[in-house]
Design an enzyme around this catalytic site. Structure first.
Site, PDB file in Angstrom:
ATOM      1  N   ASN A 206      36.817  -3.477 -61.959  1.00  0.00           N
ATOM      2  CA  ASN A 206      36.349  -2.526 -60.964  1.00  0.00           C
ATOM      3  C   ASN A 206      34.919  -2.085 -61.206  1.00  0.00           C
ATOM      4  O   ASN A 206      34.139  -1.949 -60.275  1.00  0.00           O
ATOM      5  CB  ASN A 206      37.258  -1.303 -60.932  1.00  0.00           C
ATOM      6  N   GLU A 254      42.819 -28.616 -57.800  1.00  0.00           N
ATOM      7  CA  GLU A 254      41.504 -29.117 -58.194  1.00  0.00           C
ATOM      8  C   GLU A 254      40.732 -28.099 -59.023  1.00  0.00           C
ATOM      9  O   GLU A 254      39.970 -28.461 -59.903  1.00  0.00           O
ATOM     10  CB  GLU A 254      40.668 -29.474 -56.961  1.00  0.00           C
TER      11      GLU A 254
END
Length: 450
Positions: A206, A254
């Site tokens: 954050n 991938e």
């Protein structure tokens, strides 16, 4: 079809999820009631967005997602929010009791009562897929539900769907900003199972995203909504190639193949460019080279660590919008000549690029400017070890005094699990250190690395 099921766990996961589905719906022109006027094949069809949305006979598009929380308030926000008609009520699962920032409650006592119901719902979604390619999890590891129930669910998914890849977006505690005293415990315990049960974990924190909002968007006091919208853009860019047709499409598996050199070294840094407010965008032309450079800036990283202190092992660039391969190649070539961006010597090529012609979409009333092109980078860098060593240090300070441990033991955990998890993370830090060491010529790979 290569479908993906999204799983949003705990308050952090659900609120990021809200921002994501909000954006996905805008990108695909799906209305809050699930109708999609532009979709010509009602009730089915093999469109690219069907990886994330399933279609009913009535032409309604339903996200392939489940939202789980151990207490009802956050799920109720979804049940009453703008997109309440989008989700099937069975996809929103909430308990009655909070995990109270306690990993053990999320993982053992309260989590285990709800986990079978969750798996049942996930099984229903999976049965609805023709070729499920994997899961994307969204959770934070500072609290109790995201860390405890999150790891429990990932462990169970490994058992039920062994070979399917699991990608998680994990919100880590920030160095300065803290929402709970026991964050270090929850994070260490949770990372212990993330190590084994996820294939790729993208780290967000954050504080890093706050700083980006403050610096680039001139928002003086960013709210979680501001943060989540920015995080949603990152997630959207990563999944764009699954949801749209493009020139160089990238599959979930991938990512794994190109980014993970060793099974344990799978914690990724991400960055996104351009993060720019509408007032500024009016004056700036952002070329492919410029956005590529800024995605490597330490200030653009979505987790608080400095990539200049580490080396890159692999890097995945996802471009979207008005981008041609020639520009990408030129931009990447320039990056490779920069001295500040170092790759480990055993990974000479190091770049995987994807291009998607769908330009970035912005949320009406949001903070980001509408731009022609954007890039999202996910990289595997040894610098991410900084994040772990910071948490480990805080963990050690508390654990030396056994502070707060009784809350965990009282929920059926054993003290040994703390030290086991901590040792696992110490080993992980060591692994990152070894990966970055220069390999001497002629002696080949180190043995002992698994």
């Amino acid at each position: 079809m290569r479908e993906v099921i999204s799983i949003h766990i705990g308050q952090g996961g659900i609120q990021v999820g809200n921002a994501c589905w909000d954006l996905f719906c805008l990108e695909h022109g799906i209305q809050p009631d699930g109708q999609m006027p532009s979709d010509k094949t009602i009730g089915g069809g093999d469109d690219a967005f069907n990886t994330f949305f399933s279609e009913t006979g009535a032409g309604k598009h339903v996200p392939r997602a489940v939202f789980l929380d151990l207490e009802p308030t956050v799920c109720d926000e979804v049940r009453t929010g703008t997109y309440r008609q989008l989700f099937h009520p069975e996809q929103l699962i909430s308990g009655k009791e909070d995990a109270a920032n306690n990993f053990a409650r999320g993982h053992y006592t309260i989590g285990k009562e709800i986990v079978d119901l969750c798996l049942d719902r996930i099984r229903k979604l999976a049965d609805n897929c023709t070729g499920l390619q994997g899961f994307i999890g969204f959770h934070s590891v500072g609290g109790g539900t995201g860390s405890g129930l999150g790891s429990l669910l990932l462990e169970r998914l490994s058992v039920d769907y062994g070979k399917k890849s699991k990608l998680t977006f994990t919100i880590y505690p920030s160095p300065q900003v803290s929402t709970a005293v026991v964050e270090p415990y929850n994070s260490v315990l949770s990372t212990h199972s993330l190590l084994e049960h996820t294939d790729v974990a993208v780290m967000l924190d954050n504080e890093a995203v706050y700083d980006i909002c403050r610096r680039n968007l001139d928002i003086e006091r960013p709210t979680y909504t501001n943060l989540n919208r920015l995080i949603a853009q990152v997630i959207s860019s990563l999944t764009a190639s699954l949801r749209f047709d493009g020139a160089l499409n990238v599959d979930v598996t991938e990512f794994q193949t190109n980014l993970v050199p060793y099974p344990r070294i799978h914690f990724m840094l991400s960055s996104y460019a351009p993060v720019i407010s509408a007032e500024k965008a009016y004056h700036e032309q952002l070329s492919v080279a410029e956005i590529t450079n800024s995605s490597f800036e330490p200030a653009s990283m979505m987790a608080k660590c400095d990539p200049r202190h580490g080396k890159y092992m692999a890097c995945c660039m996802m471009y979207r919008g008005d981008v041609v391969p020639k520009d990408v190649n030129a931009a990447v070539a320039t990056i490779k000549t920069k001295r500040t961006i170092q790759f480990v010597d055993w990974s000479p090529t190091g770049f995987k690029c994807g291009i998607n012609y769908q330009p970035p979409t912005v949320v009406p009333g949001g903070d980001l400017a509408k731009v022609m092109r954007a890039v999202c980078m996910i990289s595997n860098s040894t610098a991410i070890a900084e994040v772990f060593s910071r948490i480990d240090h805080k963990f050690d300070l508390m654990y030396a005094k056994r502070a707060f441990v009784h809350w965990y033991v009282g929920e059926g955990m054993e003290e040994g699990e703390f030290s086991e998890a901590r040792e696992d993370l110490a080993a992980l830090e060591k692994d990152y250190e070894e990966v970055g060491i220069e390999t001497a010529e002629g002696e080949g790979e180190e043995e002992g690395m698994e």
